[in-house]
Design an enzyme around this catalytic site. Structure first.
Site, PDB file in Angstrom:
ATOM      1  N   ASP A 118       0.834  -1.194   0.000  1.00  0.00           N
ATOM      2  CA  ASP A 118       0.000   0.000   0.000  1.00  0.00           C
ATOM      3  C   ASP A 118       0.873   1.250   0.000  1.00  0.00           C
ATOM      4  OD1 ASP A 118      -2.178  -1.660   0.168  1.00  0.00           O
ATOM      5  OD2 ASP A 118      -2.423  -1.428   2.340  1.00  0.00           O
ATOM      6  N   LYS A 119       0.296   2.355  -0.432  1.00  0.00           N
ATOM      7  CA  LYS A 119       1.032   3.615  -0.531  1.00  0.00           C
ATOM      8  C   LYS A 119       1.772   3.960   0.751  1.00  0.00           C
ATOM      9  CE  LYS A 119       0.232   8.592  -1.073  1.00  0.00           C
ATOM     10  NZ  LYS A 119      -0.787   9.655  -1.242  1.00  0.00           N
TER      11      LYS A 119
END
EC number: 5.4.99.-
Length: 298
Positions: A118-119
């Site tokens: 995820d970011k």
């Protein structure tokens, strides 16, 4: 009309792009009523390849040879270009580091990408530099022979010292930007997360997670479903301050172990904890009179 795999905004964009027809006539009104017996035709346009440009973004390299690259991804970095994130991604950085020979490895739009983070999740990620490496590494992930371990700080504490969460994950039935526990007969996919308590920190716990599967937001969804969301996760957890400035969820891919795609030797990469994660652990430990956690290879 409902299309489970498409969000409302996505359908509206398809109408704007003249990809929807009602009773064989082009639909241009996003608020048009659909009646019983109407024939709705919806066409998904072909994906347009993104223009990938190398960008000289610094990378923290944990391991590299001519076949693969393992990096310590920072918080805030998106893995590959997508609408809204056309630059500044890990792919842009890797292209600058590896050169255009990476283009096309494993696909046009995500060259070299074997798995994702995820970011705002930090830590070890492997990138394939050849087609052979890409195929071999994906096979290891599918066969569960590649081991991915994470450290995360959760609210509360599990009663046991270790355990497993086996619950299928799919798209949230209402909020299409989220994932949720969804029965397999309703589209959920197998998801297994193993966990072990590393350090109890008062009302918080440092937990080591190991994945058997790699579903989107898997650890975040499983932890929240057990009543212990990750600290800093405003999507699946409370918007509650812990006195430390966090870029997102306190989740770090700390260890990646795999077999080299050519030599078959064991490759183990340990990703140092980012500064914000170390600060969080130090603050929580100080509050309850404990020594801060020290990362040791194992």
């Amino acid at each position: 009309m409902q299309v489970p795999d498409l969000s409302r905004s996505r359908i509206q964009k398809l109408i704007d792009g003249h990809w929807v027809a009602v009773n064989h006539r082009l639909c241009t009104d996003k608020n048009a009523m659909v009646h019983l017996g109407d024939v709705v035709q919806l066409t998904i346009p072909p994906t347009q390849p993104l223009k990938l440009a190398p960008e000289p973004i610094p990378l923290e390299i944990l391991y590299e040879d001519e076949h693969l690259l393992i990096v310590n991804k920072p918080a805030g970095m998106v893995v590959h270009p997508a609408p809204g994130h056309s630059s500044g991604t890990l792919v842009n950085a890797v292209l600058a580091h590896c050169g255009e020979s990476l283009l096309g490895i494993g696909g046009v739009q995500r060259p070299g990408i074997v798995h994702r983070l995820d970011k705002d999740t930090t830590g070890a990620m492997v990138v394939a530099k050849t087609e052979l490496a890409h195929w071999q590494l994906q096979a290891q992930l599918k066969a569960k022979t590649a081991r991915r371990e994470y450290l995360g700080v959760i609210y509360g504490t599990f009663e046991e010292e270790w355990g497993s969460i086996d619950a299928p994950i799919g798209r949230h039935p209402i909020d299409r930007k989220k994932q949720a526990i969804v029965a397999q007969e309703q589209g959920g996919r197998e998801a297994v997360t193993h966990w072990q308590t590393e350090q109890r920190l008062g009302n918080f716990t440092l937990v080591r997670f190991r994945l058997d599967t790699g579903r989107t937001h898997q650890i975040r969804v499983h932890s929240a479903a057990r009543g212990h969301p990750l600290v800093g996760d405003t999507v699946y957890g409370p918007r509650r301050s812990v006195g430390v400035n966090l870029p997102g969820q306190a989740l770090h891919a700390v260890r990646l172990a795999l077999r080299h795609p050519v030599s078959e030797e064991l490759v183990v990469a340990i990703a140092p904890l980012p500064e914000h994660f170390q600060t969080l652990l130090a603050v929580l430990a100080q509050r309850c009179g404990q020594s801060p956690f020290r990362l040791t290879p194992h």
